[in-house]
Design an enzyme around this catalytic site. Structure first.
Site, PDB file in Angstrom:
ATOM      1  N   SER A  11       1.026  -1.532  -0.067  1.00 34.38           N
ATOM      2  CA  SER A  11      -0.093   0.326  -0.039  1.00 34.38           C
ATOM      3  C   SER A  11       0.967   0.883  -0.268  1.00 34.38           C
ATOM      4  CB  SER A  11      -1.057  -0.345   1.038  1.00 34.38           C
ATOM      5  OG  SER A  11      -1.884   1.088   0.986  1.00 34.38           O
ATOM      6  N   SER A 251       6.191  -0.854  12.443  1.00 32.38           N
ATOM      7  CA  SER A 251       5.111   0.339  11.101  1.00 32.38           C
ATOM      8  C   SER A 251       5.896   1.442  10.302  1.00 32.38           C
ATOM      9  CB  SER A 251       4.135   0.557  11.923  1.00 32.38           C
ATOM     10  OG  SER A 251       4.022   1.864  13.148  1.00 32.38           O
ATOM     11  N   LYS A 252       5.528   1.834   9.878  1.00 36.88           N
ATOM     12  CA  LYS A 252       5.273   2.560   9.038  1.00 36.88           C
ATOM     13  C   LYS A 252       6.448   4.310  10.028  1.00 36.88           C
ATOM     14  CE  LYS A 252       3.856   1.743   4.499  1.00 36.88           C
ATOM     15  NZ  LYS A 252       2.650   1.952   3.941  1.00 36.88           N
ATOM     16  N   ARG A 253       5.357   4.209  10.863  1.00 40.01           N
ATOM     17  CA  ARG A 253       5.719   4.980  11.823  1.00 40.01           C
ATOM     18  C   ARG A 253       6.801   5.129  13.101  1.00 40.01           C
ATOM     19  NH1 ARG A 253       0.162   3.754  13.217  1.00 40.01           N
ATOM     20  NH2 ARG A 253       1.431   2.165  14.821  1.00 40.01           N
TER      21      ARG A 253
END
Length: 313
Positions: A11, A251-253
């Site tokens: 995504s 995660s992308k964080r």
């Protein structure tokens, strides 16, 4: 099974991170080890989060590591388009086919109502939809539609669906008890992941899906959808997640683990060697190219349990 057709379907909602890359590398290694076809599909269903700049950066990061693809984003092919945002009419046709068979219904529940404490919960704490809106009368639906746009759910039977996963082994789930009727189209009109991923993998003749273990329990409901749509399901390989020392999934964080930081810290061969070591393909982290790793790839060496990322690696 014929020629192996695998895919990486990220995504583009931010910079790819270490966990994304781990799944993507394993999908690529499996395809290349078998001399198959690799497809890159952008799962950009959410118009608010997914951006073209992220898709372009993602493709650049894959090329940097040495992960190529035969069909898909930026290349085209006979099974396109390869961006979900360009496949809405295809999802609509599948949706209306199910609607015409009386298999879906409008759901007017708010998020708070869906997550209410009174709702049944699975062992992992996720709420199972109660089926409240399944039993509304036509008059009740018409009245609710005056003030609220509905999502649309697939009505599932009280049936167990099982399959043999290539990494995790046997897995079974009762659709009604463990999942409940699930959403195929959101209230904002965006088609849901479950419908889009099943339609896309079926239409693109994908016969092997490699993805994170967190999606294992989505597979029975997807297998049910494959059957309803008359599509041939792939073989599934759900790989372990990369987790922080406290058990949180990466995660992308966590920007220190995204590809921007990783490209400054490692060469492509160093990063591939580290991922290959975590995947059980190397005895120790050492520089190696993806092509070299594909020559020795063995699914039986991939661990089942999640992998803790800690220290300086």
């Amino acid at each position: 099974m014929g020629e192996l057709r695998g895919r990486f379907a990220p995504s583009p909602s931010g910079r790819m991170h270490l966990g994304n890359l781990f799944s993507g590398l394993l999908a690529w290694l499996s395809v290349r080890a078998a001399g198959g076809v690799m497809v890159l599909r952008m799962e950009d269903l959410d118009p608010d989060r997914c951006k073209e700049e992220y898709a372009a950066q993602l493709a650049d990061d894959l090329r940097w590591l040495g992960l190529d693809w035969d069909e898909g984003y930026g290349k085209g092919g006979s099974h396109g388009p390869y961006r979900q945002s360009e496949r809405t009419e295809l999802y609509a046709a599948a949706f209306h086919a199910l609607e015409g068979r009386g298999l879906i219904y409008p759901c007017f529940c708010t998020r708070a109502e869906r997550l209410a404490a009174s709702a049944p919960h699975r062992s992992d704490g996720q709420a199972v939809y109660s089926g409240k809106c399944r039993y509304l009368t036509p008059e009740q639906r018409e009245e609710l539609a005056q003030t609220r746009r509905p999502a649309w759910r697939l009505e599932v039977p009280d049936r167990e669906v099982d399959f043999l996963d290539g990494v995790q082994g046997f897995f079974a789930e009762n659709l009604l008890r463990d999942c409940g009727d699930f959403i195929l189209r959101r209230s904002d009109g965006v088609y849901a992941y479950q419908l889009a991923v099943v339609y896309d993998d079926g239409a693109m003749a994908i016969n092997q899906v490699v993805r994170g273990r967190d999606l294992l329990d989505s597979t029975p409901r997807q297998l049910y959808l494959y059957g309803l749509l008359g599509l041939t399901p792939p073989e599934f390989y759900h790989v372990p997640l990369l987790v922080a020392p406290d058990g949180r999934r990466l995660s992308k964080r966590e920007r220190d683990l995204d590809m921007g930081a990783l490209r400054q810290r490692f060469t492509p061969a160093e990063l591939t060697g580290l991922l290959g070591y975590w995947a059980g393909q190397l005895d120790r982290p050492e520089p190696v190219t993806p092509a070299e790793l594909a020559g020795r790839f063995d699914w039986s060496k991939v661990p089942q349990t999640d992998i803790t990322v800690e220290g300086e690696w």
